[in-house]
Enzyme design. Structure first.
Site, PDB file in Angstrom:
ATOM      1  N   LYS A  44       0.764  -1.246   0.001  1.00 50.21           N
ATOM      2  CA  LYS A  44       0.061   0.034   0.090  1.00 50.21           C
ATOM      3  C   LYS A  44       1.000   1.074  -0.109  1.00 50.21           C
ATOM      4  CE  LYS A  44      -4.382   0.899   0.244  1.00 50.21           C
ATOM      5  NZ  LYS A  44      -5.590   0.259  -0.361  1.00 50.21           N
ATOM      6  N   ASP A  50      -7.145   4.677  -4.518  1.00 49.77           N
ATOM      7  CA  ASP A  50      -7.755   4.380  -3.067  1.00 49.77           C
ATOM      8  C   ASP A  50      -8.289   5.416  -3.003  1.00 49.77           C
ATOM      9  OD1 ASP A  50      -7.745   2.230  -0.732  1.00 49.77           O
ATOM     10  OD2 ASP A  50      -7.544   4.203   0.224  1.00 49.77           O
TER      11      ASP A  50
HETATM   12  P1  NDP Z   1     -12.862   8.029  -2.855  1.00 44.49           P
HETATM   13  O1  NDP Z   1     -11.790   9.067  -2.595  1.00 44.49           O
HETATM   14  O2  NDP Z   1     -13.631   7.827  -4.237  1.00 44.49           O
HETATM   15  O3  NDP Z   1     -14.080   8.257  -1.997  1.00 44.49           O
HETATM   16  C1  NDP Z   1     -13.902   8.271  -0.689  1.00 44.49           C
HETATM   17  C2  NDP Z   1     -15.233   8.762   0.088  1.00 44.49           C
HETATM   18  O4  NDP Z   1     -15.125   8.595   1.485  1.00 44.49           O
HETATM   19  C3  NDP Z   1     -15.821  10.368  -0.325  1.00 44.49           C
HETATM   20  O5  NDP Z   1     -17.022  10.678  -0.344  1.00 44.49           O
HETATM   21  C4  NDP Z   1     -14.985  10.917   1.037  1.00 44.49           C
HETATM   22  O6  NDP Z   1     -15.462  12.124   1.409  1.00 44.49           O
HETATM   23  C5  NDP Z   1     -15.376   9.953   2.103  1.00 44.49           C
HETATM   24  N1  NDP Z   1     -14.276  10.001   3.057  1.00 44.49           N
HETATM   25  C6  NDP Z   1     -12.891   9.995   3.069  1.00 44.49           C
HETATM   26  N2  NDP Z   1     -12.458  10.273   4.179  1.00 44.49           N
HETATM   27  C7  NDP Z   1     -13.510  10.726   5.007  1.00 44.49           C
HETATM   28  C8  NDP Z   1     -13.460  10.912   6.605  1.00 44.49           C
HETATM   29  N3  NDP Z   1     -12.174  10.804   7.172  1.00 44.49           N
HETATM   30  N4  NDP Z   1     -14.518  11.172   6.918  1.00 44.49           N
HETATM   31  C9  NDP Z   1     -15.897  11.030   6.145  1.00 44.49           C
HETATM   32  N5  NDP Z   1     -15.953  10.847   4.960  1.00 44.49           N
HETATM   33  C10 NDP Z   1     -14.675  10.633   4.294  1.00 44.49           C
HETATM   34  O7  NDP Z   1     -12.169   6.546  -2.134  1.00 44.49           O
HETATM   35  P2  NDP Z   1     -12.809   5.160  -2.681  1.00 44.49           P
HETATM   36  O8  NDP Z   1     -14.322   5.266  -2.935  1.00 44.49           O
HETATM   37  O9  NDP Z   1     -12.073   4.563  -3.458  1.00 44.49           O
HETATM   38  O10 NDP Z   1     -12.501   4.555  -1.122  1.00 44.49           O
HETATM   39  C11 NDP Z   1     -13.468   4.491  -0.059  1.00 44.49           C
HETATM   40  C12 NDP Z   1     -13.065   3.341   0.916  1.00 44.49           C
HETATM   41  O11 NDP Z   1     -12.956   2.164   0.252  1.00 44.49           O
HETATM   42  C13 NDP Z   1     -11.508   3.654   1.426  1.00 44.49           C
HETATM   43  O12 NDP Z   1     -11.537   2.876   2.842  1.00 44.49           O
HETATM   44  C14 NDP Z   1     -10.662   2.386   0.591  1.00 44.49           C
HETATM   45  O13 NDP Z   1      -9.549   2.204   1.401  1.00 44.49           O
HETATM   46  C15 NDP Z   1     -11.776   1.430   0.301  1.00 44.49           C
HETATM   47  N6  NDP Z   1     -11.403   0.439  -0.881  1.00 44.49           N
HETATM   48  C16 NDP Z   1     -11.427   1.095  -2.175  1.00 44.49           C
HETATM   49  C17 NDP Z   1     -11.255   0.338  -3.176  1.00 44.49           C
HETATM   50  C18 NDP Z   1     -11.068   0.897  -4.639  1.00 44.49           C
HETATM   51  O14 NDP Z   1     -10.985  -0.023  -5.296  1.00 44.49           O
HETATM   52  N7  NDP Z   1     -11.312   2.184  -4.812  1.00 44.49           N
HETATM   53  C19 NDP Z   1     -11.082  -1.059  -3.069  1.00 44.49           C
HETATM   54  C20 NDP Z   1     -11.230  -1.647  -1.592  1.00 44.49           C
HETATM   55  C21 NDP Z   1     -11.347  -0.370  -0.649  1.00 44.49           C
HETATM   56  P3  NDP Z   1     -14.883  13.640   0.670  1.00 44.49           P
HETATM   57  O15 NDP Z   1     -14.955  13.628  -0.561  1.00 44.49           O
HETATM   58  O16 NDP Z   1     -15.715  14.796   1.583  1.00 44.49           O
HETATM   59  O17 NDP Z   1     -13.597  13.521   1.288  1.00 44.49           O
HETATM   60  O1  2IT Z   2      -7.970  -1.268  -0.659  1.00 47.02           O
HETATM   61  C1  2IT Z   2      -7.947  -1.907  -1.689  1.00 47.02           C
HETATM   62  O2  2IT Z   2      -8.265  -3.240  -2.078  1.00 47.02           O
HETATM   63  C2  2IT Z   2      -7.845  -1.032  -2.820  1.00 47.02           C
HETATM   64  N1  2IT Z   2      -7.765   0.215  -2.668  1.00 47.02           N
HETATM   65  C3  2IT Z   2      -7.545  -1.578  -4.217  1.00 47.02           C
HETATM   66  C4  2IT Z   2      -6.256  -2.159  -4.568  1.00 47.02           C
HETATM   67  C5  2IT Z   2      -6.046  -2.553  -5.950  1.00 47.02           C
HETATM   68  O3  2IT Z   2      -4.668  -2.777  -6.127  1.00 47.02           O
HETATM   69  O4  2IT Z   2      -6.751  -2.467  -6.828  1.00 47.02           O
END
Ligand code: NDP
Ligand code: 2IT
Length: 445
Positions: free
Chosen positions: A126, A166
């Site tokens: 990561k 992420d």
């Molecule tokens: P994005 O940046 O696309 O979206 C994040 C969302 O969460 C936004 O709405 C953001 O709001 C909100 N957010 C972030 N930090 C905070 C906080 N401290 N308090 C409240 N709201 C918050 O990220 P992703 O959708 O990609 O990721 C979301 C989660 O999913 C993370 O935990 C990530 O690790 C996990 N994840 C992502 C994957 C992926 O493929 N993208 C895969 C597996 C897990 P704002 O815009 O206001 O900051």
């Molecule tokens: O938390 C996760 O699994 C991710 N942000 C996606 C990682 C990836 O390599 O697709």
């Protein structure tokens, strides 16, 4: 507690003092593995857990860039290459002001087991930066990404370490990062996943985490003779994972009534209008409060925590770590929640998990429930190295198969070790077993 596990946890606390997220993730994982290490005394002799909890390599670096006003800015970059026993390091990059070593290490540790659960050959890593993309111009984001990659490129490669997105890193950032990698190495290879479709990306990667999450919920419901039809769903976040979880849940007949960003939440009793939400979040990159200005009947409330007071059948935390604490878990339970599936990484505190499990809520932990994103990244890697391009239906069917398989594996592992229905333990054990076997086979490295 098993003596070996207790020794490891104490050692981690001494050596990583102050890394609270990392210690939280380690505690959740290691306390599930007592029966496994009891069955395998050879693990202790090989110092397997000492090695499992220590990253193979940690890189921290300076990221200097110039903002639109001509001011020099400096951020800190990270890449933790945690474990390569079963494949090249794989895991996302997070750009968020809260990023520090503890957060990157907790994400990396979780990623090892998540990637193992996919059954695909990917190790765990990561990275990221404390850079905040919010409020930055296109030019600033691009220059930051270029500077970040100018250092990161020497540590990654299509067969060594393959980052992806992420929080704060989506298609736009991956594009700038890839462009700079190609420029400094002259190689057009699958070194990043989540690439655009015009330069080596895979169909379904954008949707994969959210879709995969809902496929797993669908499987959990089906096992109990239920479906998503007419279920009320609350989703936190409104980013990549949240939007596509909403899309899939709605397409399977559920009603999603609330979502949030870091300012506050919207409640729409008629069901979230996803076209409006996508326009606001993906196109305009605006704040969620705008939704309530555009959709009649929707309400906006400042602050995030209130979202967990809304009655629902299914809660999908899809924003960030520790968004559901013990008190929020209790109010969800009091209001009738039956299923909680984690789209975000570690969104529920240890107390919150205990509340759900004691109440008999079906609790599907992050490393299983959100593995669809990285699984589809591994499918992107396969397409890149094979110089192939699979159809949407092909990738989507593979994703669904992987999510159902993960569900069954964690269910079976929990049952085998006498913890039926405890998917936290099941996911940790099923993920760990393969990594442990690979590490044992490869000697003391
Ligand atoms: P994005 O940046 O696309 O979206 C994040 C969302 O969460 C936004 O709405 C953001 O709001 C909100 N957010 C972030 N930090 C905070 C906080 N401290 N308090 C409240 N709201 C918050 O990220 P992703 O959708 O990609 O990721 C979301 C989660 O999913 C993370 O935990 C990530 O690790 C996990 N994840 C992502 C994957 C992926 O493929 N993208 C895969 C597996 C897990 P704002 O815009 O206001 O900051
Ligand atoms: O938390 C996760 O699994 C991710 N942000 C996606 C990682 C990836 O390599 O697709």
């Amino acid at each position: 507690m098993n003596k070996y596990i207790a020794k490891i946890l104490n050692g981690l606390q001494e050596r990583n003092a102050g890394e609270k997220e990392f210690l939280q993730a380690a505690e959740e994982i290691l306390t599930s593995l007592e029966a496994v290490v009891e069955r395998h005394p050879e693990y202790e002799r090989a110092a397997l857990l000492e090695r499992f909890t220590e990253p193979e390599r940690t890189v921290m670096f300076r990221v200097p860039w110039v903002d639109d006003g001509g001011n020099v800015r400096v951020n800190r970059g990270y890449r933790v290459q945690f474990n390569s026993a079963i494949g090249p390091y794989k895991g996302g990059l997070r750009f968020h002001p809260s990023v520090n070593l503890s957060i990157i290490k907790f994400l990396g540790l979780e990623q090892i087991l998540k990637n193992s659960l996919t059954s695909l050959p990917i190790g765990g890593g990561k990275g990221g930066s404390d850079f905040d993309p919010k409020g930055k111009s296109e030019g600033e984001v691009m220059r930051f990404c270029q500077s970040f990659m100018t250092e990161l490129y020497r540590h990654i490669g299509e067969d060594t370490d393959v980052p992806a997105g992420d929080i704060g890193v989506g298609g736009r950032e991956i594009g700038y990062l890839f462009g700079q990698y190609k420029r400094v190495t002259s190689k057009h290879v699958g070194v990043l996943t989540g690439r655009g479709l015009s330069y080596g990306g895979s169909l379904v990667r954008t949707e994969a985490t959210g879709y995969g999450l809902v496929y797993m919920v669908e499987e959990a419901l089906a096992r109990r003779g239920e479906s998503l039809e007419n279920k009320t769903v609350v989703i936190s976040g409104s980013g990549n994972v949240a939007l596509y979880a909403c899309e899939k849940a709605q397409s399977l007949g559920a009603k999603v009534v609330a979502m949030y960003d870091s300012d506050g939440y919207v409640y729409d009793k008629n069901g979230i209008r996803l076209d409006v939400m996508k326009e606001i979040k993906e196109v305009e990159r605006a704040r969620i409060r705008v939704y309530a200005e555009r959709v009649a009947g929707a309400e906006y409330r400042e602050g995030c925590r209130g979202i967990w007071q809304i009655p629902c059948d299914i809660a999908l935390p899809c924003a960030t770590q520790n968004e559901i604490d013990g008190a929020s878990a209790k109010s969800l339970v009091q209001n009738g929640v039956k299923y909680v599936a984690e789209g975000a990484n570690m969104p529920t505190t240890l107390e919150g998990i205990e509340v759900f499990q004691k109440a008999g809520v079906v609790f599907l932990p992050a490393k299983a429930a959100n593995a669809g994103g990285v699984a589809t990244s591994a499918l992107e890697m396969a397409q890149s190295s094979g110089r192939m391009f699979w159809s949407f239906e092909e990738v989507d069917a593979k994703l669904k198969g992987i999510m159902v398989n993960i569900y069954r594996n964690m269910e079976n592992a929990a049952r085998e070790y006498g913890m039926e229905g405890n998917y936290v333990a099941g996911a940790n054990i099923a993920g760990f077993e393969k990594v442990a076997q690979a590490m044992m086979a490869q000697g003391i490295v």
